[in-house]
Design an enzyme around this catalytic site. Structure first.
Site, mmCIF file in Angstrom:
data_model
loop_
_atom_site.group_PDB
_atom_site.id
_atom_site.type_symbol
_atom_site.label_atom_id
_atom_site.label_comp_id
_atom_site.label_asym_id
_atom_site.label_seq_id
_atom_site.Cartn_x
_atom_site.Cartn_y
_atom_site.Cartn_z
ATOM 1 N N LYS A 191 7.612 -13.585 -13.375
ATOM 2 C CA LYS A 191 6.196 -13.643 -13.747
ATOM 3 C C LYS A 191 5.438 -14.545 -12.786
ATOM 4 O O LYS A 191 5.883 -15.642 -12.453
ATOM 5 C CB LYS A 191 6.034 -14.168 -15.172
ATOM 6 C CG LYS A 191 4.582 -14.306 -15.606
ATOM 7 C CD LYS A 191 4.424 -14.501 -17.092
ATOM 8 C CE LYS A 191 4.586 -15.917 -17.509
ATOM 9 N NZ LYS A 191 4.100 -16.165 -18.886
ATOM 10 N N SER A 224 -1.291 0.577 -6.216
ATOM 11 C CA SER A 224 -0.399 -0.572 -6.201
ATOM 12 C C SER A 224 -1.156 -1.883 -6.304
ATOM 13 O O SER A 224 -2.366 -1.909 -6.419
ATOM 14 C CB SER A 224 0.451 -0.601 -4.936
ATOM 15 O OG SER A 224 -0.390 -0.790 -3.819
ATOM 16 N N THR A 254 1.846 -0.872 -12.327
ATOM 17 C CA THR A 254 1.746 -0.381 -10.956
ATOM 18 C C THR A 254 2.997 -0.858 -10.222
ATOM 19 O O THR A 254 3.992 -1.197 -10.856
ATOM 20 C CB THR A 254 0.425 -0.836 -10.288
ATOM 21 O OG1 THR A 254 0.280 -0.172 -9.037
ATOM 22 C CG2 THR A 254 0.334 -2.336 -10.118
ATOM 23 N N TYR A 255 2.947 -0.911 -8.910
ATOM 24 C CA TYR A 255 4.085 -1.403 -8.130
ATOM 25 C C TYR A 255 3.587 -2.348 -7.040
ATOM 26 O O TYR A 255 2.403 -2.350 -6.699
ATOM 27 C CB TYR A 255 4.891 -0.240 -7.532
ATOM 28 C CG TYR A 255 4.096 0.606 -6.570
ATOM 29 C CD1 TYR A 255 4.104 0.338 -5.198
ATOM 30 C CD2 TYR A 255 3.317 1.660 -7.024
ATOM 31 C CE1 TYR A 255 3.360 1.111 -4.318
ATOM 32 C CE2 TYR A 255 2.580 2.437 -6.157
ATOM 33 C CZ TYR A 255 2.606 2.162 -4.793
ATOM 34 O OH TYR A 255 1.867 2.911 -3.930
ATOM 35 N N GLY A 262 -6.258 1.471 -5.544
ATOM 36 C CA GLY A 262 -6.310 2.752 -6.219
ATOM 37 C C GLY A 262 -6.950 2.632 -7.597
ATOM 38 O O GLY A 262 -7.804 1.768 -7.832
ATOM 39 N N PRO A 263 -6.531 3.470 -8.554
ATOM 40 C CA PRO A 263 -7.143 3.456 -9.882
ATOM 41 C C PRO A 263 -7.092 2.094 -10.581
ATOM 42 O O PRO A 263 -7.977 1.775 -11.375
ATOM 43 C CB PRO A 263 -6.315 4.495 -10.657
ATOM 44 C CG PRO A 263 -5.804 5.423 -9.607
ATOM 45 C CD PRO A 263 -5.549 4.552 -8.409
ATOM 46 N N ALA A 264 -6.076 1.279 -10.264
ATOM 47 C CA ALA A 264 -5.988 -0.050 -10.881
ATOM 48 C C ALA A 264 -7.184 -0.925 -10.521
ATOM 49 O O ALA A 264 -7.516 -1.858 -11.252
ATOM 50 C CB ALA A 264 -4.686 -0.735 -10.457
#
Length: 115
Positions: free
Chosen positions: A9, A25, A57-58, A73-75
């Site tokens: 974390k 990502s 995501t990654y 991107g969408p994030a």
């Protein structure tokens, strides 16, 4: 039996960029990735402290020492630059081992750097 536990974390970092027109990502300063025991392309969950959004995501390595936290991107629609997020990943461990498991948790400063 295997169970899923928190592996790593990054607690409370500030979003520095949001790039909608990108494949997807989260780009993370490589110093933070190393300290948190993340690897590139690892699946992560991101929680936005400011608006309550929670998404997956990654990871992609960002420039070392830059403090970069960039949602791509969408994030990018789930955050605003300046939002505080928590980034964490999970791993599967044997149930008996889970009792001894200690996740890696780091606490960067307000500039997304390690003290």
């Amino acid at each position: 039996m295997y169970i899923e536990v928190m592996k790593s974390k990054i607690h409370r970092v500030t979003v520095t960029q949001a790039e909608l027109h990108y494949i997807g990502s989260v780009t993370i300063d490589e110093d933070l990735m190393d300290a948190a025991n993340f690897v590139e392309n690892e699946k992560v969950t991101i929680v936005n402290v400011n608006n309550g959004e929670r998404f997956e995501t990654y990871t992609i390595r960002g420039q070392r020492g830059s403090g970069t936290i960039c949602l791509n991107g969408p994030a990018a629609r789930k955050v605003a630059v300046g939002d505080v997020v928590i980034i964490f990943s999970y791993g599967f461990v044997d149930f008996a081992e889970a009792r001894q498991h200690k996740p890696t948790v780091i606490f960067p400063n307000e500039h997304n750097r390690l003290a």
